[in-house]
Write an enzyme that holds these catalytic residues in place. Structure first.
Site, PDB file in Angstrom:
ATOM      1  N   PHE A   1       8.630   9.534  15.795  1.00  0.00           N
ATOM      2  CA  PHE A   1       7.525   8.604  15.583  1.00  0.00           C
ATOM      3  C   PHE A   1       6.972   8.114  16.908  1.00  0.00           C
ATOM      4  O   PHE A   1       6.098   7.345  16.983  1.00  0.00           O
ATOM      5  CB  PHE A   1       7.979   7.414  14.730  1.00  0.00           C
ATOM      6  CG  PHE A   1       8.664   7.867  13.479  1.00  0.00           C
ATOM      7  CD1 PHE A   1       8.131   8.890  12.722  1.00  0.00           C
ATOM      8  CD2 PHE A   1       9.842   7.287  13.083  1.00  0.00           C
ATOM      9  CE1 PHE A   1       8.781   9.326  11.582  1.00  0.00           C
ATOM     10  CE2 PHE A   1      10.492   7.716  11.936  1.00  0.00           C
ATOM     11  CZ  PHE A   1       9.967   8.738  11.194  1.00  0.00           C
TER      12      PHE A   1
ATOM     13  N   TRP B   1       1.588   4.650  11.110  1.00  0.00           N
ATOM     14  CA  TRP B   1       2.162   4.595  12.464  1.00  0.00           C
ATOM     15  C   TRP B   1       3.364   5.536  12.578  1.00  0.00           C
ATOM     16  O   TRP B   1       3.598   6.145  13.619  1.00  0.00           O
ATOM     17  CB  TRP B   1       2.598   3.144  12.765  1.00  0.00           C
ATOM     18  CG  TRP B   1       3.306   2.952  14.076  1.00  0.00           C
ATOM     19  CD1 TRP B   1       2.735   2.695  15.281  1.00  0.00           C
ATOM     20  CD2 TRP B   1       4.725   2.998  14.313  1.00  0.00           C
ATOM     21  NE1 TRP B   1       3.705   2.573  16.256  1.00  0.00           N
ATOM     22  CE2 TRP B   1       4.932   2.752  15.688  1.00  0.00           C
ATOM     23  CE3 TRP B   1       5.841   3.212  13.506  1.00  0.00           C
ATOM     24  CZ2 TRP B   1       6.200   2.717  16.265  1.00  0.00           C
ATOM     25  CZ3 TRP B   1       7.101   3.177  14.082  1.00  0.00           C
ATOM     26  CH2 TRP B   1       7.270   2.931  15.435  1.00  0.00           C
ATOM     27  N   HIS B   2       4.108   5.682  11.452  1.00  0.00           N
ATOM     28  CA  HIS B   2       5.310   6.512  11.492  1.00  0.00           C
ATOM     29  C   HIS B   2       4.994   8.002  11.609  1.00  0.00           C
ATOM     30  O   HIS B   2       5.830   8.771  12.067  1.00  0.00           O
ATOM     31  CB  HIS B   2       6.175   6.274  10.254  1.00  0.00           C
ATOM     32  CG  HIS B   2       6.910   4.969  10.311  1.00  0.00           C
ATOM     33  ND1 HIS B   2       6.322   3.779   9.961  1.00  0.00           N
ATOM     34  CD2 HIS B   2       8.168   4.665  10.702  1.00  0.00           C
ATOM     35  CE1 HIS B   2       7.200   2.802  10.133  1.00  0.00           C
ATOM     36  NE2 HIS B   2       8.325   3.310  10.587  1.00  0.00           N
ATOM     37  N   GLY B   3       3.839   8.407  11.150  1.00  0.00           N
ATOM     38  CA  GLY B   3       3.535   9.827  11.291  1.00  0.00           C
ATOM     39  C   GLY B   3       2.322  10.244  10.490  1.00  0.00           C
ATOM     40  O   GLY B   3       1.824   9.506   9.636  1.00  0.00           O
TER      41      GLY B   3
END
Lengths: 79, 474
Positions: free
Chosen positions: B474, B326-328
């Site tokens: 993000f 989800w962060h990248g």
């Protein structure tokens, strides 16, 4: 099976799964009131209840529980 | 628009005055907030607003359709369609190039000859945040936790609400939406409290996070030429940079919303005093971890409940790996997430054993040692999180352990003193919602502290050299 009997059996299940000593539940008890009743062992408690009574819960049912009273009502409706 | 930019210092007072001057007209207040939020968001790129609006409108009508149908088959179909559309948009903008290039690398490593030219996609700011916000709402309506909203303006405003739009907290519709559907009352104590939380957020961001940023960037870019102790301190400094940057943003968001009569979810709760990784995650980016718990961890562990504890281990691993993603779009985030999933799984499997061991030690000694171990593990994973690639992280780790630890560290002592001061303030105030929650204290004391902080912020050289909030990416 009456409410008092279910609560008595739930106490034993909680003590076995949580393993933090004696548990005394009431209809108003919530997860915050019981040390060790967290999201990690909530599902294990639910599974132990399913095994004990030979019933099945749905995800929606377990996510809508607010206190032990809701859980007792859910169990009584299925046994 | 950055919270710490001059534009915001002009924007917010205008919105604030306009908003409260309409205190008798809730609907008009919501429209002011809606327009202000889209101006705030469109300040970066007006095209982002189109995607935000389309996602919000789609979320509103899908939840309504799910709510209005009694057929379980149709509800399942609509929910699946919602997930496909929202996750599909997220994947296209955020992960398309990553997935395809990873597949091409894998194919080439087994001898296939594939070529891939990455397509140019602009990553819309905040896409991960508002997608999770809307998806969470749709899931809740699908599960019957509450009814879908009938108030279109209130709904799209609560999604776009500018304090929380760009980097959270990831709100829950049942918490924020009723606040848009009901009247807000002007309250002087809330205004003061909100101002103080904003001030504390600006202090953490501008003085500490931005102060650390330059040194951290230097250390991560030039680790080849640096000694072991400097690299170790660089990793610790990044850990605090990330904390002050992100929790600073959250404090500004919460304070700004409170000044307008809204309460957002608490996102941080002094995580560095945690004694386990599980506890750390209950105190760090709380709105994301509770989202992951409700919509990933619990459904997965419930499905695998007959696996016993390993079902929960599996659920923790899968949920945290996905939260990393989800962060990248980078393997560093995936490894970072998986390491946290493994750590939580380990804590779960060894809970009883660790409890027995803890009884053999002095409680204070055990608590401090556990806190130090948790901190070291967190710093280690933050190194992977910050690194450009796994190769970069590995290079730094090698240099960390082989480099000279007795040499003089090449860092500024001032920043370490700020970190120590921050931790001291947090320890003293650890039972309060944020460390500058002093609005109930003596008038002269509280405003002297605030005046001092304002002076420190405005005299900081970082004010002219600000970095974007780290979580914006993000």
């Amino acid at each position: 099976m009456n409410t008092a009997q279910i609560i008595h059996e739930l106490n034993l299940i909680f003590e076995d799964v949580i393993d933090e000593g004696k548990v005394e539940l009431s209809l108003d008890t919530t997860a915050k009131d019981v040390e060790g009743w967290d999201s990690l062992n909530h599902v294990q408690i639910i599974y132990a209840i399913e095994q004990k009574y030979g019933i099945k819960f749905s995800l929606t049912e377990i996510q809508s529980l607010n206190n032990v009273g809701d859980l007792v009502n859910l169990i009584s409706g299925k046994i | 628009m950055l919270f710490s930019s001059l534009s915001f210092f002009i924007f917010f007072p205008i919105v604030f005055i306009l908003y409260w001057s309409l205190f008798k007209y809730r609907k008009a207040q919501n429209i002011v907030l809606l327009l202000a939020s889209y101006v705030f968001y469109g300040w970066w790129d007006w095209r982002f607003c189109v995607l935000l609006l389309l996602s919000s409108v789609f979320g509103f009508f899908m939840a309504k359709s799910i709510d209005q149908t009694n057929s379980q088959k149709r509800r399942n179909l609509l929910m699946t369609l919602s997930v496909i559309v929202h996750v599909g948009i997220l994947c296209y903008f955020k992960y398309f190039n990553f997935f395809v290039s990873s597949f091409v690398d894998l194919a080439n490593s087994i001898g296939w000859q594939l070529n891939f030219i990455p397509i140019k996609v602009i990553l819309p700011l905040a896409i991960s945040f508002f997608t999770f916000h809307i998806l969470g709402y749709t899931f809740d309506v699908y599960q019957g936790k509450y009814r879908s909203s009938n108030k279109f303006i209130a709904f799209i405003t609560h999604i776009a609400f500018f304090p929380q739009l760009v980097a959270g907290p990831i709100e829950r519709a049942n918490h924020l939406l009723p606040q848009f559907e009901n009247d807000r009352k002007f309250s002087l104590p809330k205004l003061e409290d909100g101002f103080m939380q904003m001030l504390w957020g600006f202090f953490k961001k501008i003085v500490i996070a931005d102060g650390l940023a330059m040194q951290v960037n230097y250390i991560f870019a030039n680790y080849h030429d640096l000694n072991g102790i400097t690299i170790a301190l660089g990793i610790i400094m990044f850990t605090f940079q990330m904390y002050c940057d992100f929790s600073g943003y959250s404090d500004i968001a919460l304070g700004c919303a409170r000044m307008m009569g809204f309460e957002l979810l608490q996102n941080f709760n002094y995580p560095f005093f945690s004694q386990s990784i599980s506890e750390f995650w209950r105190k760090w980016h709380i709105s994301l971890s509770s989202w992951i718990q409700d919509y990933l961890f619990t459904p997965i562990s419930f499905k695998r409940r007959n696996w016993g504890k390993f079902g929960i281990f599996y659920a923790a691993l899968v949920s945290f790996t996905l939260s990393g993603l989800w962060h990248g779009a980078n393997w560093t985030f995936i490894v970072w997430g998986a390491l946290h999933g493994l750590a939580i799984g380990y804590e779960l499997l060894t809970k009883k054993k660790r409890k027995k061991v803890s009884k053999k030690f002095n409680p204070l000694f055990y608590a401090v040692t556990s806190g130090i171990i948790v901190f070291i593990f967190w710093c280690f994973t933050q190194l992977i999180f910050r690194a450009e690639s796994l190769h970069h992280a590995w290079g730094m780790l090698q240099k960390l352990f082989t480099g000279d630890w007795l040499a003089k560290p090449e860092i500024s002592l001032t920043m370490l003193l700020w970190i120590a001061g921050l931790l001291a303030a947090e320890w003293i105030q650890r039972h309060k919602p944020y460390a500058l929650a002093i609005s109930n204290t003596n008038f002269i004391f509280k405003w002297s502290v605030c005046a001092l902080l304002i002076m420190i912020i405005f005299s900081s050289k970082n004010l002219n050299n600000q970095t974007e909030f780290l979580y914006f990416q993000f």
